[in-house]
Design a protein around this motif. Structure first.
Motif, PDB file in Angstrom:
ATOM      1  N   LEU A  22      -3.976   9.753   3.202  1.00 55.67           N
ATOM      2  CA  LEU A  22      -3.401   8.702   4.083  1.00 55.67           C
ATOM      3  C   LEU A  22      -2.015   8.348   3.636  1.00 55.67           C
ATOM      4  O   LEU A  22      -1.859   7.975   2.375  1.00 55.67           O
ATOM      5  N   SER A  23      -1.083   7.984   4.579  1.00 56.66           N
ATOM      6  CA  SER A  23       0.280   7.553   4.219  1.00 56.66           C
ATOM      7  C   SER A  23       0.142   6.062   3.888  1.00 56.66           C
ATOM      8  O   SER A  23      -0.945   5.541   4.472  1.00 56.66           O
TER       9      SER A  23
ATOM     10  N   TYR B  23       0.767  -1.271  -0.137  1.00 56.25           N
ATOM     11  CA  TYR B  23       0.115  -0.020   0.119  1.00 56.25           C
ATOM     12  C   TYR B  23       0.768   1.196   0.006  1.00 56.25           C
ATOM     13  O   TYR B  23       1.694   1.469   0.833  1.00 56.25           O
ATOM     14  N   LEU B  24       0.565   2.128  -1.022  1.00 59.92           N
ATOM     15  CA  LEU B  24       1.307   3.359  -1.217  1.00 59.92           C
ATOM     16  C   LEU B  24       0.619   4.664  -0.399  1.00 59.92           C
ATOM     17  O   LEU B  24       1.331   5.508  -0.140  1.00 59.92           O
ATOM     18  N   GLY B  25      -0.763   4.611  -0.349  1.00 61.64           N
ATOM     19  CA  GLY B  25      -1.324   5.646   0.537  1.00 61.64           C
ATOM     20  C   GLY B  25      -2.534   5.921  -0.434  1.00 61.64           C
ATOM     21  O   GLY B  25      -3.066   5.224  -1.294  1.00 61.64           O
ATOM     22  N   VAL B  26      -3.368   6.811   0.053  1.00 58.15           N
ATOM     23  CA  VAL B  26      -4.480   7.476  -0.452  1.00 58.15           C
ATOM     24  C   VAL B  26      -4.586   8.850  -0.610  1.00 58.15           C
ATOM     25  O   VAL B  26      -3.840   9.493   0.308  1.00 58.15           O
ATOM     26  N   PRO B  27      -5.096   9.697  -1.886  1.00 63.72           N
ATOM     27  CA  PRO B  27      -4.882  10.939  -2.129  1.00 63.72           C
ATOM     28  C   PRO B  27      -6.036  11.934  -1.116  1.00 63.72           C
ATOM     29  O   PRO B  27      -5.847  12.954  -0.631  1.00 63.72           O
ATOM     30  N   ALA B  28      -7.169  11.087  -0.844  1.00 67.18           N
ATOM     31  CA  ALA B  28      -8.108  11.686  -0.151  1.00 67.18           C
ATOM     32  C   ALA B  28      -9.148  10.696   0.417  1.00 67.18           C
ATOM     33  O   ALA B  28      -9.229   9.698   0.012  1.00 67.18           O
TER      34      ALA B  28
ATOM     35  N   ILE C 235     -10.330   4.111   2.846  1.00 67.06           N
ATOM     36  CA  ILE C 235      -9.451   3.190   2.129  1.00 67.06           C
ATOM     37  C   ILE C 235     -10.238   3.265   0.762  1.00 67.06           C
ATOM     38  O   ILE C 235      -9.737   2.243   0.129  1.00 67.06           O
ATOM     39  N   ALA C 236     -11.079   4.343   0.284  1.00 65.03           N
ATOM     40  CA  ALA C 236     -11.686   4.110  -0.916  1.00 65.03           C
ATOM     41  C   ALA C 236     -10.906   4.126  -2.229  1.00 65.03           C
ATOM     42  O   ALA C 236     -11.211   3.723  -3.244  1.00 65.03           O
ATOM     43  N   ARG C 237      -9.731   4.997  -2.028  1.00 65.12           N
ATOM     44  CA  ARG C 237      -8.942   5.351  -3.254  1.00 65.12           C
ATOM     45  C   ARG C 237      -7.473   5.177  -3.008  1.00 65.12           C
ATOM     46  O   ARG C 237      -6.547   5.796  -3.066  1.00 65.12           O
ATOM     47  N   PRO C 238      -7.217   3.711  -2.821  1.00 62.48           N
ATOM     48  CA  PRO C 238      -5.747   3.436  -2.471  1.00 62.48           C
ATOM     49  C   PRO C 238      -5.029   3.017  -3.888  1.00 62.48           C
ATOM     50  O   PRO C 238      -5.443   2.803  -4.780  1.00 62.48           O
ATOM     51  N   TYR C 239      -3.844   3.720  -3.667  1.00 61.69           N
ATOM     52  CA  TYR C 239      -2.532   3.383  -4.758  1.00 61.69           C
ATOM     53  C   TYR C 239      -1.986   1.913  -4.073  1.00 61.69           C
ATOM     54  O   TYR C 239      -1.313   2.092  -2.918  1.00 61.69           O
ATOM     55  N   VAL C 240      -1.597   0.934  -4.833  1.00 63.59           N
ATOM     56  CA  VAL C 240      -1.162  -0.118  -4.521  1.00 63.59           C
ATOM     57  C   VAL C 240      -0.023  -0.370  -5.511  1.00 63.59           C
ATOM     58  O   VAL C 240      -0.044  -0.236  -6.695  1.00 63.59           O
ATOM     59  N   PHE C 241       1.043  -1.259  -5.115  1.00 68.44           N
ATOM     60  CA  PHE C 241       2.015  -2.184  -5.851  1.00 68.44           C
ATOM     61  C   PHE C 241       1.386  -3.747  -5.720  1.00 68.44           C
ATOM     62  O   PHE C 241       0.855  -3.877  -4.747  1.00 68.44           O
TER      63      PHE C 241
ATOM     64  N   VAL D  38      -5.543   0.819   8.370  1.00 68.14           N
ATOM     65  CA  VAL D  38      -7.247   0.639   8.236  1.00 68.14           C
ATOM     66  C   VAL D  38      -7.457  -0.688   7.592  1.00 68.14           C
ATOM     67  O   VAL D  38      -8.535  -1.144   7.847  1.00 68.14           O
ATOM     68  N   VAL D  39      -6.854  -1.013   6.567  1.00 69.78           N
ATOM     69  CA  VAL D  39      -6.983  -2.204   5.809  1.00 69.78           C
ATOM     70  C   VAL D  39      -6.868  -3.366   6.679  1.00 69.78           C
ATOM     71  O   VAL D  39      -7.890  -4.331   6.440  1.00 69.78           O
TER      72      VAL D  39
END
Length: 345
Positions: free
Chosen positions: A317-318, A126-131, A272-278, A325-326
């Protein structure tokens, strides 16, 4: 002489280690992204909220990642962003060159046993969420319904548009229907909220559950003209400053069971609605570089100015905070899981 020779050799060895061992390791990490292109796969359609946020971030992120890579956005729609989530988990190489951005509600859907999920959300990097979404209910003025009270009084069944299970458009709409008691018919399967907006404007649909952030940026004309009215907000602590007169779901729902459902199905979902992930097993140094790069991007004055122009609120969120949260989502009480299964089936 012998003593001096030993001292000389020790100094030479120490200098060699200082000059070559640490520097070579750090330089190799920092230069990995030099000349590279990073794909960001967005599960929503072009013009929707997920796409809009990502294209804005992609224009600035390269400045804040060592090596200054190029970031390109690709849309991979279908099954409420599930196709993209499965692809990032199963197909994308864990080399730090593919980022996924899908509906975070799919993580809850995995906990609830949704078929078709081919990922384990606990294994993404998990990389974070912008909002963190401030979810609201928007209804077309043409529907004849102007408030939740009016909706409950008239008992008018309104058609709501949905993207698919796991999305706010579907899951939060269902939680609102179950806890508030409003009559609603959900029509799911749209490729994104941009498509739902067109359907509402044409009279095909009456409303949608969506983030206020997306309404502000992608539905500005409808909001300003009054053709779409915000009638309910689902924010945990206080009214959004943009919506001081719009009632909160906590003003309406009083039972303890309903509040627990709202906490798990709306409030935690929004975080956690907008996660950026690897993909799983991406090298940790690349995960840490992108986590830091995203946080630095959100502080960039040029990025902030562009976000304001696009009417996009930022409440990031970082990656570390997102992981917590996940983890909580995957530890839900069995009784809450069963109730949510019934509501979201």
């Amino acid at each position: 002489m012998i003593y001096n020779r030993h001292v000389l050799w020790a100094a030479i060895l120490a200098t060699w280690f200082l000059l070559f061992t640490p520097a070579t390791s750090v330089t190799a990490q920092e230069l990995f992204y030099q000349g590279k292109t990073v794909r960001v796969i967005v599960g929503g359609s072009a013009g929707g909220g997920y796409d809009t946020y990502t294209r804005l971030i992609a224009r600035h992120l390269g400045k804040h990642v060592p090596g200054n890579p190029n970031f390109v956005v690709e849309n991979m729609t279908g099954a409420g962003t599930l196709i993209s989530a499965n692809h990032v988990y199963k197909v994308a190489k864990p080399d730090g060159l593919t980022i996924g951005h899908f509906i975070g509600g799919l993580l809850l859907q995995q906990v609830l046993g949704k078929p078709g999920i081919e990922f384990d959300g606990q294994k993404f990097e998990y990389l974070g969420v912008p909002a963190q979404d401030n979810t609201v209910i928007g209804i077309s003025k043409a529907s004849g319904v102007s408030s939740v009270e009016n909706w409950l009084a008239t008992k008018a069944t309104l058609k709501f548009g949905g993207v698919g299970p796991g999305s706010a458009t579907d899951d939060i709409a269902k939680v609102v229907r179950a806890t508030v008691g409003v009559p609603m018919q959900l029509v799911s399967g749209y490729k994104g909220t941009a498509d739902i907006r067109l359907a509402i404007n044409s009279g095909e649909l009456h409303g949608v559950a969506n983030s206020w952030e997306s309404f502000k940026s992608g539905w500005a004309q409808e909001i300003q003209s009054g053709s779409v009215i915000i009638v309910l907000q689902m924010i945990p602590e206080r009214r959004h400053p943009d919506l001081p007169k719009v009632p909160m779901i906590s003003d309406i729902v009083k039972s303890e069971d309903a509040r627990k459902i709202i906490q798990a199905g709306i409030y935690d979902y929004a975080a956690i609605a907008r996660p950026y992930v690897f993909p799983p097993n991406t090298p940790k140094d690349r995960v840490l570089m992108l986590r830091k790069g995203l946080l630095d991007t959100y502080k960039d004055p040029e990025f902030i100015a562009d976000a304001q122009k696009a009417r996009l609120d930022m409440s990031p969120l970082s990656g570390e905070e997102l992981e917590k949260v996940v983890a909580r989502t995957y530890k839900l009480e069995k009784s809450i899981i069963e109730k949510l299964k019934e509501i979201l089936k």
